[in-house]
Design a protein around this motif. Structure first.
Motif, short mmCIF file in Angstrom:
data_model
loop_
_atom_site.label_atom_id
_atom_site.label_comp_id
_atom_site.label_asym_id
_atom_site.label_seq_id
_atom_site.Cartn_x
_atom_site.Cartn_y
_atom_site.Cartn_z
N ILE A 187 0.81 -1.22 0.00
CA ILE A 187 0.00 0.00 0.00
C ILE A 187 0.84 1.27 0.00
CG2 ILE A 187 -1.92 -1.15 1.15
CD1 ILE A 187 -1.15 0.51 3.67
N ALA A 188 2.15 1.13 -0.11
CA ALA A 188 3.04 2.29 -0.03
C ALA A 188 2.80 3.31 -1.14
CB ALA A 188 4.51 1.85 -0.04
N ASP A 189 2.20 2.89 -2.25
CA ASP A 189 1.95 3.81 -3.36
C ASP A 189 0.53 4.37 -3.36
OD1 ASP A 189 4.52 3.69 -4.42
OD2 ASP A 189 4.06 1.81 -5.44
N ASP A 190 -0.25 4.05 -2.33
CA ASP A 190 -1.62 4.56 -2.24
C ASP A 190 -1.69 5.64 -1.15
OD1 ASP A 190 -4.33 5.06 -1.92
OD2 ASP A 190 -4.89 2.96 -2.13
N PRO A 191 -1.69 6.91 -1.55
CA PRO A 191 -1.65 7.99 -0.55
C PRO A 191 -2.87 8.01 0.37
CG PRO A 191 -1.97 8.89 -2.76
CD PRO A 191 -1.73 7.42 -2.91
N HIS A 192 -4.03 7.55 -0.09
CA HIS A 192 -5.22 7.57 0.76
C HIS A 192 -5.11 6.57 1.91
CE1 HIS A 192 -6.85 9.34 -3.01
NE2 HIS A 192 -7.36 10.18 -2.13
N LEU A 193 -4.62 5.38 1.60
CA LEU A 193 -4.45 4.38 2.66
C LEU A 193 -3.36 4.79 3.64
CD1 LEU A 193 -4.81 1.08 0.62
CD2 LEU A 193 -6.48 2.12 2.15
N LEU A 194 -2.28 5.36 3.13
CA LEU A 194 -1.21 5.82 4.02
C LEU A 194 -1.69 6.95 4.92
CD1 LEU A 194 1.89 5.72 1.67
CD2 LEU A 194 1.31 4.14 3.50
N ALA A 195 -2.54 7.83 4.37
CA ALA A 195 -3.08 8.92 5.18
C ALA A 195 -3.95 8.36 6.31
CB ALA A 195 -3.89 9.88 4.31
N ASP A 196 -4.69 7.29 6.03
CA ASP A 196 -5.49 6.64 7.08
C ASP A 196 -4.62 6.11 8.20
OD1 ASP A 196 -7.82 7.17 5.72
OD2 ASP A 196 -8.05 5.14 4.91
N LEU A 197 -3.43 5.64 7.85
CA LEU A 197 -2.50 5.12 8.85
C LEU A 197 -1.66 6.22 9.49
CD1 LEU A 197 -1.19 1.95 6.97
CD2 LEU A 197 -2.82 2.04 8.86
#
Length: 78
Positions: free
Chosen positions: A51-61
């Motif tokens: 998921i390192a390339d998905d900014p939305h999922l990283l923002a959730d974390l």
């Protein structure tokens, strides 16, 4: 993930049985617990890399891409 590895209550019950009375906990239970922890950590780090390339999922974390990759690059035993 298999049900055996997902069911930590099973492992906790086994650990309690091994430590009944004044006896030391069973070394096999400790080894299995360590192996399960390392296995879970390796899977979590692989998922984090995915998921390192998905900014939305990283923002959730609450992580940046660099922080996610730094965590994903750690060896499973740390």
């Amino acid at each position: 993930m298999s049900i055996l590895f997902a069911n930590t209550a099973l492992l906790q019950r086994a650990g309690r049985r091994a430590a009944v009375g004044d006896h030391q906990p069973n070394s096999w239970v400790k080894l299995l617990d360590k192996w399960l922890s390392c296995s879970e950590r390796a899977h979590q780090r692989a998922d984090l890399r995915n998921i390192a390339d998905d900014p939305h999922l990283l923002a959730d974390l609450g992580l940046t891409r660099d922080e996610a990759l730094e965590q994903a690059d750690k060896p499973f035993w740390q």
